[in-house]
Write a protein that holds these residues in place. Structure first.
Motif, PDB file in Angstrom:
ATOM      1  N   UNK A 212      -7.019  -3.381   3.344  1.00 55.48           N
ATOM      2  CA  UNK A 212      -6.430  -2.151   3.269  1.00 55.48           C
ATOM      3  C   UNK A 212      -6.879  -0.890   4.262  1.00 55.48           C
TER       4      UNK A 212
ATOM      5  N   UNK B  15     -19.766  13.299  -2.980  1.00 51.69           N
ATOM      6  CA  UNK B  15     -19.611  12.035  -3.997  1.00 51.69           C
ATOM      7  C   UNK B  15     -20.594  11.000  -3.526  1.00 51.69           C
TER       8      UNK B  15
ATOM      9  N   UNK C 261     -12.458   6.834   0.911  1.00 53.33           N
ATOM     10  CA  UNK C 261     -11.352   7.583   1.564  1.00 53.33           C
ATOM     11  C   UNK C 261     -12.057   8.688   2.676  1.00 53.33           C
TER      12      UNK C 261
ATOM     13  N   UNK D 293      -9.332   2.678  -3.682  1.00 52.81           N
ATOM     14  CA  UNK D 293      -8.480   3.469  -3.079  1.00 52.81           C
ATOM     15  C   UNK D 293      -8.951   5.101  -3.261  1.00 52.81           C
ATOM     16  N   UNK D 294      -9.585   5.485  -4.500  1.00 51.85           N
ATOM     17  CA  UNK D 294      -9.859   6.616  -4.702  1.00 51.85           C
ATOM     18  C   UNK D 294     -11.275   7.249  -4.275  1.00 51.85           C
ATOM     19  N   UNK D 295     -12.188   5.970  -4.286  1.00 51.01           N
ATOM     20  CA  UNK D 295     -13.720   5.907  -4.052  1.00 51.01           C
ATOM     21  C   UNK D 295     -13.847   5.903  -2.483  1.00 51.01           C
TER      22      UNK D 295
ATOM     23  N   UNK E 292     -16.988  14.828   0.855  1.00 53.79           N
ATOM     24  CA  UNK E 292     -17.718  15.615  -0.147  1.00 53.79           C
ATOM     25  C   UNK E 292     -18.913  15.035  -0.663  1.00 53.79           C
TER      26      UNK E 292
ATOM     27  N   UNK F  55     -11.350   0.253 -15.042  1.00 58.00           N
ATOM     28  CA  UNK F  55     -10.807   0.744 -13.853  1.00 58.00           C
ATOM     29  C   UNK F  55     -10.104  -0.310 -13.052  1.00 58.00           C
TER      30      UNK F  55
ATOM     31  N   UNK G 243      -9.994  -2.552  -9.989  1.00 52.78           N
ATOM     32  CA  UNK G 243     -10.724  -2.214  -8.671  1.00 52.78           C
ATOM     33  C   UNK G 243     -10.050  -1.761  -7.583  1.00 52.78           C
ATOM     34  N   UNK G 244      -9.039  -2.057  -7.436  1.00 52.56           N
ATOM     35  CA  UNK G 244      -8.231  -1.844  -6.206  1.00 52.56           C
ATOM     36  C   UNK G 244      -8.078  -0.183  -6.143  1.00 52.56           C
ATOM     37  N   UNK G 245      -7.793   0.376  -7.386  1.00 49.70           N
ATOM     38  CA  UNK G 245      -7.368   1.799  -7.691  1.00 49.70           C
ATOM     39  C   UNK G 245      -8.912   2.589  -7.332  1.00 49.70           C
TER      40      UNK G 245
ATOM     41  N   UNK H   7     -11.653  11.596   2.751  1.00 53.88           N
ATOM     42  CA  UNK H   7     -11.643  12.955   2.338  1.00 53.88           C
ATOM     43  C   UNK H   7     -12.727  12.853   1.370  1.00 53.88           C
ATOM     44  N   UNK H   8     -13.208  11.676   0.823  1.00 41.23           N
ATOM     45  CA  UNK H   8     -14.114  11.685  -0.234  1.00 41.23           C
ATOM     46  C   UNK H   8     -15.500  11.597   0.700  1.00 41.23           C
TER      47      UNK H   8
END
Lengths: 361, 386
Positions: free
Chosen positions: B329, B185, B177, B173-175, B183, B166, B168-170, B179-180
């Motif tokens: 970011x 998660x 946030x 961004x996904x983990x 949840x 994966x 790292x930066x992606x 919205x996360x």
């Protein structure tokens, strides 16, 4: 060799499937879909309206079904509105209403539409990848020779003053992430109030107020040293240190080998020893590291493209993530994952081909 | 009042850092005096590079500890008319407070110097602990993978490679946030990741003392009590006494950083284990009839400490860089947070006109990571010597 390749390839496909599913899951979380519904159809929707909007637009099925649709192994969703019009995932692509229920997804080449750029994702990604390709090309052209030169010079005479200073330089570059070196470069070379530019301008060396440009957007029309040097240097510098250290370690190891001593005793000159005998063997390890550096550079690409506002792949990834552009983010992730896995494969194969001592089976 | 000159600014900053200088001098005097009795730590003082690295790292550690004494202004308070003030600008109306912004003001008219100092505390609060947890996870999974091999090894290696593939930066961004955070998660991941250190210490002590049940029960009981107490607070914020706790933001950042680091540690530990398990002393322990966990934790692990300590220093530095990236970011930090990454991010908009708000945290971050890398280099040199 063929068996090795086949097995590697199988593992790669499984890895790609797992990773894309994780990305799909994380981008399609209920909270993200709710945000999407509100940005697409009005921000004052009630929960029930959001539900029905999602159901009407094909987000109603289970996560696995939708993943299958997106991938293109399951037929796309089709919904017939009360007034008789048929809408569906594949309707725009299909010629007739009957074909609307066909499969269309990643495997068929349908990547979806970007909500941020109002264009098809494949167009967006293709254009941005081209821009990043130029950036990466120049980064590699600058980084690889510089790293190898530093590593070889430091490693050929271990413990000397040259070695010490070059090693410290390599450590310093690995300690400077892109967002730090980028800021330093801009302040030093691309600011009209501080750094070198006002000095050079007052001496009449340069006509423009700044030496280099802190914004690389103009590089899309034409790459010049003035608009491209800073982003390229920023990425290359951070990636360089690690490759240089590996090269140095590999070089010092080779220089203690028996055949180097034999060559010395034969009376071969030092430069001939380094160039003819040592260099070839010392460059095996750096090769694999350079290939493995490429996914690392991807990190730098995102930071640098955002910092210098260069609309390439990294900038697109950032925009997609910030604006909750699900389809675009998914596509960008797929590209990133494929790049990582391909470079790993190439580095493995290259290692085997370059190093005759390793046999697979 | 006149703005200060650069000489004046340097002198005043040095004066404000007085507690740091005192602490540094004491540390170095004691360490140099007793360096022959201090093992690897003492040997560090034989290497110039290592000493420089150690000095830089300790400088930032003491700055973080004494931050409250050092700061000249509240890092969050905005002072009117001080927007983008150049370094050394006097305050229009000090009201009995400090008269100058030593390193200028940022775009929101806050003191750059104080923010950089408090930022050190933000970074050093997370980075070493994230690195430590990553190490415990990497060790707990890497030792059995290397020692037992077989299916376990194949499975764990596949998982590690999965995470490493994966970008790292992606992942960030996904983990990381908002919205996360809504949840389950991060909580689930924290629940899995944070339980590993507790298991690690329990198994470590159990393997050592299981022949002395009295001691074992005491130690393991204490560890379980404190460990599970901290675990309930940190992972689920369900600490009944409210001592341990993490804001959802911080937890999310922490989990993401540990998740990125642990697989690399796993690979390193697994590699070293594969090498060490063929040694004679491991065979001797097996012949004595020692259990596998005793051999892994008390025979293999201590002999792998050299490379692991070196990598630990490098990993704190890398974690600092990762935290900076997150801040850059704007992920997982509050907008006002004085941490270096987000300060660089907010300073970059006016970078070409007023570079100082971004330059100060950038140079701070760079020097801390450089110090950690030099320290690792010195440790590597000294640990290879014997």
């Amino acid at each position: 060799m063929l068996l090795f390749l086949a097995r590697r390839f199988a593992v790669m496909v499984v890895t790609a499937l797992c990773l894309t599913f994780v990305v799909f899951y994380l981008t399609n979380l209920p909270a993200k879909l709710e945000t999407l519904a509100k940005t697409q159809a009005g921000s004052r929707m009630t929960d029930a309206e959001v539900e029905s909007w999602l159901a009407r637009n094909g987000y109603g099925g289970s996560m696995l079904t939708r993943y299958g649709e997106w991938l293109g192994v399951l037929p796309g969703w089709v919904i017939e509105d009360p007034d008789g019009t048929i809408r569906g995932r594949c309707v725009e692509r299909a010629d007739s209403a009957e074909a609307a229920g066909s499969r269309c997804g990643l495997l068929q080449g349908y990547w979806g539409t970007s909500t941020r750029f109002r264009d098809s994702v494949s167009n967006v990604i293709a254009a941005r990848l081209g821009a990043t390709g130029w950036l990466m090309l120049w980064v590699l052209i600058v980084m690889v020779p510089m790293a190898l030169a530093v590593g070889v010079l430091a490693g050929m005479r271990e413990g000397t003053r040259t070695d010490r200073s070059l090693s410290t330089f390599a450590i310093a570059t690995t300690a400077t992430p892109e967002y730090v070196s980028g800021v330093l470069f801009i302040a030093l070379l691309a600011s009209s109030t501080v750094g070198l530019s006002p000095l050079l301008n007052s001496w009449g060396v340069i006509d423009s107020p700044v030496l280099f440009q802190g914004n690389a957007r103009s590089a899309l029309e034409g790459i010049t040293i003035w608009n491209f040097a800073l982003p390229v240097m920023t990425i290359a510098l951070y990636g360089m240190g690690y490759v240089a250290r590996i090269t140095r370690a590999s070089m010092t190891e080779v220089m203690t080998q028996q055949y180097i001593r034999t060559a010395r005793l034969k009376g071969v000159g030092f430069s001939a020893i380094v160039l003819r005998h040592a260099l070839r063997n010392a460059l095996i390890a750096p090769f694999t590291v350079i290939m493995l550096q490429i996914p690392w550079l991807l990190n730098g690409v995102v930071v640098v493209e955002v910092l210098f506002s260069y609309p390439g792949f990294g900038w697109t990834l950032f925009e997609a993530a910030v604006n909750n552009d699900i389809e675009l983010l998914l596509a960008a992730s797929v590209v990133a994952v494929i790049v990582v896995l391909l470079t790993q494969l190439i580095s493995d194969i290259g290692y085997v081909l370059l190093n005759p001592r390793i046999r697979i089976s | 009042m006149e703005p200060l000159g650069w000489l004046d600014i340097t002198a005043r900053i040095a004066q404000h850092l007085l507690p740091v200088w005192v602490a540094l001098v004491i540390t170095f005097a004691l360490s140099l005096r007793f360096k022959r009795r201090l093992g690897l730590y003492g040997k560090l003082f034989d290497s110039t590079v290592g000493m420089i690295g150690f000095a830089i790292v300790m400088f930032w550690v003491f700055t973080a500890i004494f931050a409250d004494l050092i700061v000249t202004h509240n890092p969050l308070v905005q002072v009117s008319q001080m927007r983008n003030a150049v370094p050394g600008s006097p305050l229009p109306d000090p009201q009995g407070g400090y008269e100058y912004f030593l390193l200028g003001g940022d775009a929101l008219a806050r003191d750059v110097f104080s923010r950089a100092v408090v930022g050190a505390r933000e970074v050093l609060r997370i980075a070493p602990f994230a690195a430590m947890i990553s190490f415990m996870i990497g060790i707990t999974l890497g030792l059995p993978a290397g020692y037992f091999g077989g299916r376990l090894d194949t499975g764990l290696t596949f998982l590690a490679n999965l995470v490493l593939a994966f970008p790292v930066i992606l992942l960030f961004f996904l983990l990381v946030a908002p919205e996360i955070q809504a949840t389950a998660i991060p909580r689930v991941m924290a629940g899995i990741l944070f339980v590993v250190p507790v298991i690690f210490v329990t198994v470590l002590l159990n393997a050592r003392f299981f022949t002395q049940p009295g001691k074992r029960n005491l130690y393991v009981g204490l560890v379980l009590l404190i460990g599970l107490w901290a675990y309930s607070g940190l992972a689920f914020s369900a600490d009944p006494l409210g001592v341990w706790g993490m804001s959802p933001n911080l937890l999310n950042v922490f989990v993401a950083v540990v998740f990125v680091n642990a697989p690399t540690v796993f690979r390193i530990v697994r590699g070293i284990t594969l090498d060490i398990k063929t040694r004679d002393y491991v065979a001797a322990a097996q012949t004595r009839g020692e259990g596998p966990w005793y051999i892994m934790l008390w025979e293999i692990l201590p002999n792998a400490r050299g490379p692991l300590i070196v990598d630990f220093c490098l990993r704190i530095g890398y974690t600092t860089i990762l935290l900076g990236t997150l801040g850059f970011f704007g992920l997982g930090v509050t907008p006002e947070s004085p941490d270096w990454g987000s300060t660089i991010n907010s300073g970059r908009r006016l970078l070409t006109v007023y570079p100082h708000p971004a330059l100060v945290p950038a140079l701070s971050l760079m020097s801390l990571v450089l110090g950690l890398n030099l320290l690792a280099d010195g440790l590597r040199e000294e640990s290879l010597r014997d």
